[in-house]
Design a protein around this motif. Structure first.
Motif, PDB file in Angstrom:
ATOM      1  N   GLY A 368      67.068  44.809  32.818  1.00 33.85           N
ATOM      2  CA  GLY A 368      66.565  45.751  34.293  1.00 33.85           C
ATOM      3  C   GLY A 368      65.400  45.021  34.836  1.00 33.85           C
ATOM      4  O   GLY A 368      64.959  43.952  35.438  1.00 33.85           O
ATOM      5  N   ILE A 369      65.341  45.784  35.924  1.00 36.61           N
ATOM      6  CA  ILE A 369      64.272  45.810  36.700  1.00 36.61           C
ATOM      7  C   ILE A 369      62.804  46.234  36.252  1.00 36.61           C
ATOM      8  O   ILE A 369      62.704  47.527  36.678  1.00 36.61           O
ATOM      9  CB  ILE A 369      64.322  45.971  38.187  1.00 36.61           C
ATOM     10  N   PRO A 370      61.875  46.002  35.576  1.00 35.26           N
ATOM     11  CA  PRO A 370      60.838  46.269  35.177  1.00 35.26           C
ATOM     12  C   PRO A 370      59.953  47.182  35.790  1.00 35.26           C
ATOM     13  O   PRO A 370      59.707  48.638  35.931  1.00 35.26           O
ATOM     14  CB  PRO A 370      59.869  45.793  34.610  1.00 35.26           C
ATOM     15  N   ASP A 371      60.188  46.469  37.577  1.00 35.66           N
ATOM     16  CA  ASP A 371      59.109  47.210  38.228  1.00 35.66           C
ATOM     17  C   ASP A 371      59.823  47.686  39.621  1.00 35.66           C
ATOM     18  O   ASP A 371      58.762  47.733  41.222  1.00 35.66           O
ATOM     19  CB  ASP A 371      57.304  46.522  38.971  1.00 35.66           C
ATOM     20  N   GLY A 372      60.678  47.919  39.174  1.00 34.38           N
ATOM     21  CA  GLY A 372      61.977  48.073  40.521  1.00 34.38           C
ATOM     22  C   GLY A 372      62.351  49.767  40.388  1.00 34.38           C
ATOM     23  O   GLY A 372      61.556  50.168  39.804  1.00 34.38           O
ATOM     24  N   TYR A 373      63.652  49.348  41.193  1.00 38.56           N
ATOM     25  CA  TYR A 373      64.232  50.464  41.747  1.00 38.56           C
ATOM     26  C   TYR A 373      65.568  50.353  40.887  1.00 38.56           C
ATOM     27  O   TYR A 373      65.852  49.842  40.504  1.00 38.56           O
ATOM     28  CB  TYR A 373      64.545  51.555  42.757  1.00 38.56           C
ATOM     29  N   ALA A 374      65.467  51.565  40.245  1.00 34.42           N
ATOM     30  CA  ALA A 374      66.634  52.181  39.221  1.00 34.42           C
ATOM     31  C   ALA A 374      68.209  53.443  39.590  1.00 34.42           C
ATOM     32  O   ALA A 374      66.951  54.437  40.257  1.00 34.42           O
ATOM     33  CB  ALA A 374      67.324  52.173  37.969  1.00 34.42           C
ATOM     34  N   GLY A 375      69.252  53.328  39.704  1.00 37.66           N
ATOM     35  CA  GLY A 375      70.291  54.488  40.496  1.00 37.66           C
ATOM     36  C   GLY A 375      71.195  53.974  40.536  1.00 37.66           C
ATOM     37  O   GLY A 375      71.447  53.275  40.947  1.00 37.66           O
ATOM     38  N   TYR A 376      71.633  55.447  40.589  1.00 34.97           N
ATOM     39  CA  TYR A 376      73.392  55.171  41.220  1.00 34.97           C
ATOM     40  C   TYR A 376      73.254  53.998  42.828  1.00 34.97           C
ATOM     41  O   TYR A 376      74.528  53.885  42.609  1.00 34.97           O
ATOM     42  CB  TYR A 376      74.302  56.576  41.235  1.00 34.97           C
ATOM     43  N   LYS A 377      72.692  55.451  43.748  1.00 34.00           N
ATOM     44  CA  LYS A 377      73.271  54.406  44.914  1.00 34.00           C
ATOM     45  C   LYS A 377      72.595  52.508  44.682  1.00 34.00           C
ATOM     46  O   LYS A 377      73.350  52.047  45.506  1.00 34.00           O
ATOM     47  CB  LYS A 377      71.827  55.096  46.055  1.00 34.00           C
ATOM     48  N   LEU A 378      71.274  51.971  44.424  1.00 42.21           N
ATOM     49  CA  LEU A 378      71.261  50.832  44.027  1.00 42.21           C
ATOM     50  C   LEU A 378      72.730  50.022  43.488  1.00 42.21           C
ATOM     51  O   LEU A 378      72.981  49.297  43.870  1.00 42.21           O
ATOM     52  CB  LEU A 378      70.668  50.963  43.462  1.00 42.21           C
ATOM     53  N   CYS A 379      72.773  50.822  42.071  1.00 39.28           N
ATOM     54  CA  CYS A 379      73.897  49.895  41.269  1.00 39.28           C
ATOM     55  C   CYS A 379      75.138  50.157  42.564  1.00 39.28           C
ATOM     56  O   CYS A 379      75.749  49.006  42.119  1.00 39.28           O
ATOM     57  CB  CYS A 379      73.942  51.054  40.481  1.00 39.28           C
ATOM     58  N   TYR A 380      75.668  50.958  42.805  1.00 38.75           N
ATOM     59  CA  TYR A 380      77.135  51.365  43.924  1.00 38.75           C
ATOM     60  C   TYR A 380      76.875  50.138  44.621  1.00 38.75           C
ATOM     61  O   TYR A 380      77.952  48.988  44.960  1.00 38.75           O
ATOM     62  CB  TYR A 380      77.165  52.706  44.609  1.00 38.75           C
ATOM     63  N   TYR A 381      76.045  49.597  45.393  1.00 34.09           N
ATOM     64  CA  TYR A 381      75.460  48.695  46.637  1.00 34.09           C
ATOM     65  C   TYR A 381      75.585  47.183  46.264  1.00 34.09           C
ATOM     66  O   TYR A 381      76.648  46.483  46.591  1.00 34.09           O
ATOM     67  CB  TYR A 381      74.201  48.865  47.322  1.00 34.09           C
ATOM     68  N   ALA A 436      79.864  59.087  36.781  1.00 38.60           N
ATOM     69  CA  ALA A 436      79.067  57.242  36.592  1.00 38.60           C
ATOM     70  C   ALA A 436      76.994  58.243  37.451  1.00 38.60           C
ATOM     71  O   ALA A 436      75.910  57.573  37.083  1.00 38.60           O
ATOM     72  CB  ALA A 436      79.054  56.992  38.327  1.00 38.60           C
ATOM     73  N   LYS A 437      77.615  59.419  39.014  1.00 38.13           N
ATOM     74  CA  LYS A 437      76.033  60.046  39.463  1.00 38.13           C
ATOM     75  C   LYS A 437      75.024  60.130  37.465  1.00 38.13           C
ATOM     76  O   LYS A 437      73.897  59.936  37.751  1.00 38.13           O
ATOM     77  CB  LYS A 437      76.103  61.001  39.944  1.00 38.13           C
ATOM     78  N   GLU A 438      75.560  61.061  37.353  1.00 39.64           N
ATOM     79  CA  GLU A 438      75.221  61.777  36.604  1.00 39.64           C
ATOM     80  C   GLU A 438      74.301  60.665  34.911  1.00 39.64           C
ATOM     81  O   GLU A 438      72.845  60.710  34.661  1.00 39.64           O
ATOM     82  CB  GLU A 438      75.415  62.671  35.338  1.00 39.64           C
ATOM     83  N   VAL A 439      75.155  59.322  34.934  1.00 42.91           N
ATOM     84  CA  VAL A 439      75.026  58.279  33.721  1.00 42.91           C
ATOM     85  C   VAL A 439      73.236  57.367  34.575  1.00 42.91           C
ATOM     86  O   VAL A 439      72.146  57.471  33.613  1.00 42.91           O
ATOM     87  CB  VAL A 439      76.211  57.403  33.100  1.00 42.91           C
ATOM     88  N   CYS A 440      73.595  56.837  35.960  1.00 40.58           N
ATOM     89  CA  CYS A 440      72.645  56.235  36.051  1.00 40.58           C
ATOM     90  C   CYS A 440      71.477  56.915  36.234  1.00 40.58           C
ATOM     91  O   CYS A 440      69.962  56.416  36.889  1.00 40.58           O
ATOM     92  CB  CYS A 440      72.750  55.936  37.747  1.00 40.58           C
ATOM     93  N   ASN A 441      71.486  58.366  36.507  1.00 39.32           N
ATOM     94  CA  ASN A 441      69.906  58.735  37.003  1.00 39.32           C
ATOM     95  C   ASN A 441      69.283  58.958  35.615  1.00 39.32           C
ATOM     96  O   ASN A 441      68.035  60.250  35.861  1.00 39.32           O
ATOM     97  CB  ASN A 441      70.171  60.327  37.622  1.00 39.32           C
ATOM     98  N   LYS A 442      70.305  59.318  34.245  1.00 37.43           N
ATOM     99  CA  LYS A 442      69.838  59.750  33.482  1.00 37.43           C
ATOM    100  C   LYS A 442      69.912  58.327  31.747  1.00 37.43           C
ATOM    101  O   LYS A 442      70.202  58.338  30.737  1.00 37.43           O
ATOM    102  CB  LYS A 442      70.504  60.923  32.579  1.00 37.43           C
ATOM    103  N   MET A 443      69.105  57.168  32.638  1.00 37.26           N
ATOM    104  CA  MET A 443      69.719  56.459  32.237  1.00 37.26           C
ATOM    105  C   MET A 443      69.184  56.063  30.365  1.00 37.26           C
ATOM    106  O   MET A 443      69.738  55.097  29.727  1.00 37.26           O
ATOM    107  CB  MET A 443      69.342  54.757  33.400  1.00 37.26           C
ATOM    108  N   THR A 444      67.941  56.280  30.583  1.00 35.10           N
ATOM    109  CA  THR A 444      67.549  56.835  29.384  1.00 35.10           C
ATOM    110  C   THR A 444      67.879  57.793  28.073  1.00 35.10           C
ATOM    111  O   THR A 444      67.982  57.277  27.090  1.00 35.10           O
ATOM    112  CB  THR A 444      65.557  57.525  29.676  1.00 35.10           C
TER     113      THR A 444
END
Length: 504
Positions: A368-381, A436-444
């Motif tokens: 993953g990207i330790p100091d970056g952003y994560a989530g559905y929108k970035l993943c979709y891109y 997919a949105k739910e999973v990406c916004n709760k990756m932990t």
């Protein structure tokens, strides 16, 4: 007295003649239940009857090999189990597997000529290996033929799988051969010994071997042939091969439409199929619009004959767009060099995730990207770059046709809680997007289940919407099995082996 007696005789003769005529009429016009009429022999099915006798010379010629009797064709007609309304249901009955071991059916003794149509019950088997990119699966099919004038029906299937796939042994073909031996042991326990020499064994490899260099793929295929040759089963000359993507899609379509009862339905209402493997993904359906055929690339249209019907399908296999290959493509790792020191990162993965991933016998460092952003929108891109402009959008997919989706479509829907594993279920394309949105916004939360779940669910959503062009409201039937038989190309490939479909 002569005249009355003559009149009485004439009256009796007329009455008797009338009764005979009525009896003859009702004998020829009585009601015959639908399922009996369906199973009657007709001119349309005459050329499909298998040569069940197939006599073998009683005295073999010296030096002349003898070959086992191979059935030519299967018939998808449903086996009538109960003479109640269920017998009218268009879905074929697939009898649940009998307890092992299978016993050889009792052979009927000869009967008088008046009953010469009564014959022996004939049981035969077929073994199909699916050598995929993430695992090797064995499908053992049992067929029953109750009468020479009837066509065989599918009785049951035994299925088993081992991991990793055959392609993982690209640098050690002998170990790949051992994985096949392991599965053949199951076949020997399942099939009666007296049937071994009559039972064909076939292996078809898919995207995993298609992605390998030719020399490494051939070394694996050679090893499998040697394993087959030392087995007690019948080994055809073309028993081991790499199946092209078009046939993979067509034969999966044959399997699903056979199991759902559509192949022998007069309505021609078939269902489309979506197969998401590890290395490739397939889409196949019967077009309703001529525009779909005319606007598609010529190589996306396949024709074949089956059960007195000619089918013209839209079908294509996208090599490198299977789920595991797409992961590496999203990470930028597919085909990259410097794998010993490079770490491939993605906003589709949990920030603190770091792991070695092996696919096709090659290991990659991902994170993953330790100091970056994560989530559905970035993943979709990120995922969009793998799909956009690569996948052809058929004209009529914006309609309301039902598609059966299986393999990793099913597996990821289960892992994300979208459907129940035991039942499958019908979902809309928008349901994949929402989950997919739910999973990406709760990756932990989902990391313990599968750290790649966000990436996988986003990829599936993007593939369906941006790739194939399905509407949000398109209905997908997610299924691992239909009538207790695996939804894969394996059963269709078994049909193709026994009765060449001449797909072109």
């Amino acid at each position: 007295m002569v005249m009355p007696n003559l009149l009485l005789t004439l009256s009796v003769w007329l009455v008797a003649g009338n009764l005979v005529a009525q009896a003859t009429y009702y004998r020829h016009h009585r009601y015959v239940p639908h399922f009996f009429r369906y199973r009657e022999h007709s001119a349309n099915t005459e050329n499909l009857l298998p040569d069940v006798s197939n006599p073998v010379p009683e005295v073999s010629q010296p030096g002349v090999p003898t070959y086992p009797e191979i059935p030519e064709v299967f018939h998808p007609a449903p086996e009538v189990i109960h003479p109640i309304p269920e017998a009218f249901h268009p879905v074929p009955e697939v009898v649940h597997p009998a307890p092992e071991p299978y016993y050889t059916p009792e052979v009927h003794q000869p009967v008088p000529e008046a009953f010469s149509r009564v014959s022996t019950i004939r049981v035969f088997f077929g073994i199909m290996f699916d050598a995929g990119s993430t695992g090797t699966r064995i499908h053992i099919y049992k067929f029953i033929q109750k009468d020479p004038i009837e066509l065989p029906v599918l009785d049951n299937e035994l299925y088993h799988a081992v991991k990793p796939g055959l392609s993982a042994y690209k640098d050690n073909p002998e170990e790949g051969g051992n994985s096949i031996r392991q599965l053949l042991k199951i076949a020997k326990k399942t099939i009666p010994e007296e049937e071994w020499k009559k039972t064909p064994v076939v292996l078809k490899a898919t995207a995993g071997l298609r992605l390998l260099p030719e020399d490494k793929a051939n070394a694996l295929l050679k090893e499998v042939r040697e394993v087959f040759d030392e087995s007690p089963f019948f080994v055809p000359s073309d028993s081991v091969s790499i199946m092209n993507g078009k046939n993979e899609g067509v034969l999966a379509w044959v399997t699903v439409n056979f199991l759902t009862g559509h192949l022998y339905s007069n309505t021609r209402r078939t269902v489309g199929i979506l197969d998401l493997g590890g290395g490739s993904t397939q889409i196949t359906f019967l077009p309703k619009s001529k525009k779909t055929v005319q606007s598609a690339p010529p190589t996306y249209i396949a024709k074949f004959n089956l059960f007195n019907h000619t089918y013209q399908l839209y079908t294509h296999s996208y090599l490198g767009n299977g789920l595991f290959a797409a992961r590496l493509a999203t990470l930028g790792a597919l085909g990259a060099d410097g794998l010993d020191w490079k770490v491939f990162t993605s906003s589709c993965l949990p920030k603190k995730f770091r792991e070695n991933v092996t696919f096709g016998g090659t290991t990659y460092k991902v994170s993953g990207i330790p100091d970056g952003y994560a989530g559905y929108k970035l993943c979709y891109y990120e995922v969009m770059k793998v799909i956009k402009g690569i996948v052809h959008q058929p004209y009529e997919l914006k309609g309301n046709s039902i598609f059966y989706a299986f393999s990793y479509y099913f597996e990821r829907a289960v892992e994300s809680g979208l459907i129940d594993a035991s039942r499958g279920g019908m979902v809309e394309v928008r349901d994949f997007k929402k989950r997919a949105k739910e999973v990406c916004n709760k990756m932990t939360k989902y990391r313990a289940i599968n750290p790649f779940l966000c990436m996988d669910m986003t990829y599936i959503t993007c593939l369906l919407k941006e790739g194939f062009g399905f509407k949000d409201s398109t209905v997908l039937q997610l299924a691992k099995k239909v009538n207790n038989v695996e939804t894969s190309w394996a059963l269709g490939a078994t049909f193709d082996f026994f009765r060449n479909l001449n797909i072109h």
